[in-house]
Design a protein around this motif. Structure first.
Motif, PDB file in Angstrom:
ATOM      1  N   MET A   1      25.264  44.895  41.112  1.00 54.89           N
ATOM      2  CA  MET A   1      26.313  44.150  41.409  1.00 54.89           C
ATOM      3  C   MET A   1      26.120  42.832  41.657  1.00 54.89           C
ATOM      4  SD  MET A   1      28.577  44.262  45.020  1.00 54.89           S
ATOM      5  CE  MET A   1      27.475  44.815  46.001  1.00 54.89           C
ATOM      6  N   VAL A   2      26.992  41.917  41.039  1.00 55.79           N
ATOM      7  CA  VAL A   2      26.903  40.386  41.099  1.00 55.79           C
ATOM      8  C   VAL A   2      27.924  40.075  42.240  1.00 55.79           C
ATOM      9  CG1 VAL A   2      26.949  38.458  39.930  1.00 55.79           C
ATOM     10  CG2 VAL A   2      25.560  40.346  39.082  1.00 55.79           C
ATOM     11  N   VAL A   3      27.591  39.204  43.116  1.00 51.09           N
ATOM     12  CA  VAL A   3      28.656  38.609  43.981  1.00 51.09           C
ATOM     13  C   VAL A   3      28.510  37.252  43.720  1.00 51.09           C
ATOM     14  CG1 VAL A   3      29.490  38.338  46.228  1.00 51.09           C
ATOM     15  CG2 VAL A   3      28.651  40.596  45.609  1.00 51.09           C
ATOM     16  N   ARG A   4      29.636  36.511  43.233  1.00 54.42           N
ATOM     17  CA  ARG A   4      29.818  35.139  43.114  1.00 54.42           C
ATOM     18  C   ARG A   4      30.447  34.579  44.313  1.00 54.42           C
ATOM     19  NH1 ARG A   4      27.623  34.942  38.197  1.00 54.42           N
ATOM     20  NH2 ARG A   4      28.084  36.262  36.606  1.00 54.42           N
ATOM     21  N   LEU A   5      29.831  33.361  44.708  1.00 58.44           N
ATOM     22  CA  LEU A   5      30.334  32.471  45.930  1.00 58.44           C
ATOM     23  C   LEU A   5      31.389  31.308  45.312  1.00 58.44           C
ATOM     24  CD1 LEU A   5      27.355  32.706  48.229  1.00 58.44           C
ATOM     25  CD2 LEU A   5      29.420  33.870  48.628  1.00 58.44           C
ATOM     26  N   ARG A   6      32.362  31.290  45.854  1.00 56.30           N
ATOM     27  CA  ARG A   6      33.370  30.113  45.363  1.00 56.30           C
ATOM     28  C   ARG A   6      34.240  29.747  46.812  1.00 56.30           C
ATOM     29  NH1 ARG A   6      38.380  32.571  45.237  1.00 56.30           N
ATOM     30  NH2 ARG A   6      38.534  34.448  44.390  1.00 56.30           N
ATOM     31  N   PHE A   7      34.844  28.541  46.507  1.00 58.51           N
ATOM     32  CA  PHE A   7      35.813  28.053  47.406  1.00 58.51           C
ATOM     33  C   PHE A   7      36.945  29.055  47.355  1.00 58.51           C
ATOM     34  CE2 PHE A   7      33.445  24.283  47.029  1.00 58.51           C
ATOM     35  CZ  PHE A   7      33.112  23.996  48.572  1.00 58.51           C
ATOM     36  N   ALA A   8      37.534  29.505  48.657  1.00 54.81           N
ATOM     37  CA  ALA A   8      38.738  30.285  48.688  1.00 54.81           C
ATOM     38  C   ALA A   8      39.799  29.612  47.916  1.00 54.81           C
ATOM     39  CB  ALA A   8      38.975  30.720  49.954  1.00 54.81           C
ATOM     40  N   GLU A   9      40.924  30.468  47.108  1.00 54.06           N
ATOM     41  CA  GLU A   9      41.994  29.915  46.542  1.00 54.06           C
ATOM     42  C   GLU A   9      43.276  30.562  47.149  1.00 54.06           C
ATOM     43  OE1 GLU A   9      41.198  31.265  42.604  1.00 54.06           O
ATOM     44  OE2 GLU A   9      39.457  30.039  42.427  1.00 54.06           O
ATOM     45  N   LYS A  10      44.321  29.931  46.885  1.00 58.15           N
ATOM     46  CA  LYS A  10      45.500  30.549  47.412  1.00 58.15           C
ATOM     47  C   LYS A  10      45.917  32.079  46.994  1.00 58.15           C
ATOM     48  CE  LYS A  10      48.333  26.269  48.170  1.00 58.15           C
ATOM     49  NZ  LYS A  10      48.930  26.618  49.522  1.00 58.15           N
TER      50      LYS A  10
END
Length: 174
Positions: A1-10
């Motif tokens: 499993m790959v989990v990518r981190l990013r800023f939250a979006e609407k």
């Protein structure tokens, strides 16, 4: 499993509402002849509080606060949630870190905290500040205390119990 981190979006707002980071709330029942709400019987009341905060959190990102989410590449589901607030003068509060109940034990909390420190450090450098990190953790949440200690945070202060009976500890790292 790959989990990518990013800023939250609407578009993540719906995922916040269904995100679970703890076991379900037990049913109300009688204890010693008195009816008790299931929330009071919950094995991890601090996690239940965090989950409620996430369910009701708006998506925001400005110069002083942001939410970073971890998204499972396979399912598109929210795997982790981390809110950071710049309190001023280079002090960054790791306000919330949570990992999906189904994905605990995979190092996602470590990944989220590492990312929070990295993102805040980048912000501090951009502002020409030396970052200081703080976090407030329920005194019974041993897993979070262990995680923050492993990143060099130290227990600074224990607060008096709040009106709900929660006792929080302040942790900090330079």
């Amino acid at each position: 499993m790959v989990v990518r981190l990013r800023f939250a979006e609407k578009s993540d707002q719906e995922s916040f509402i269904t995100f679970t980071c703890t076991s379900p709330v037990p049913a109300n029942r009688q204890v010693n002849g008195v009816w008790v709400k299931g929330e009071k019987l919950h094995p991890e009341p601090w996690a239940l509080l965090v989950q409620k905060l996430i369910h009701n959190s708006p998506v925001y990102h400005d110069k002083d606060c942001w939410i970073r989410v971890g998204v499972d590449d396979q399912t598109g589901n929210l795997a982790s949630y981390c809110a950071v607030v710049h309190k001023g003068d280079g002090v960054y509060e790791i306000a919330i870190i949570a990992v999906s109940r189904k994905l605990r034990g995979l190092g996602l909390g470590t990944q989220a905290l590492r990312d929070a420190i990295s993102t805040a450090t980048h912000d501090a450098v951009h502002r020409n500040l030396d970052p200081v990190f703080v976090a407030t953790i329920d005194e019974n949440n041993r897993a979070s205390a262990h995680l923050f200690a492993s990143f060099g945070f130290q227990l600074i202060k224990t607060y008096d119990p709040d009106r709900h009976g929660f006792t929080f500890n302040l942790w900090a790292r330079r």
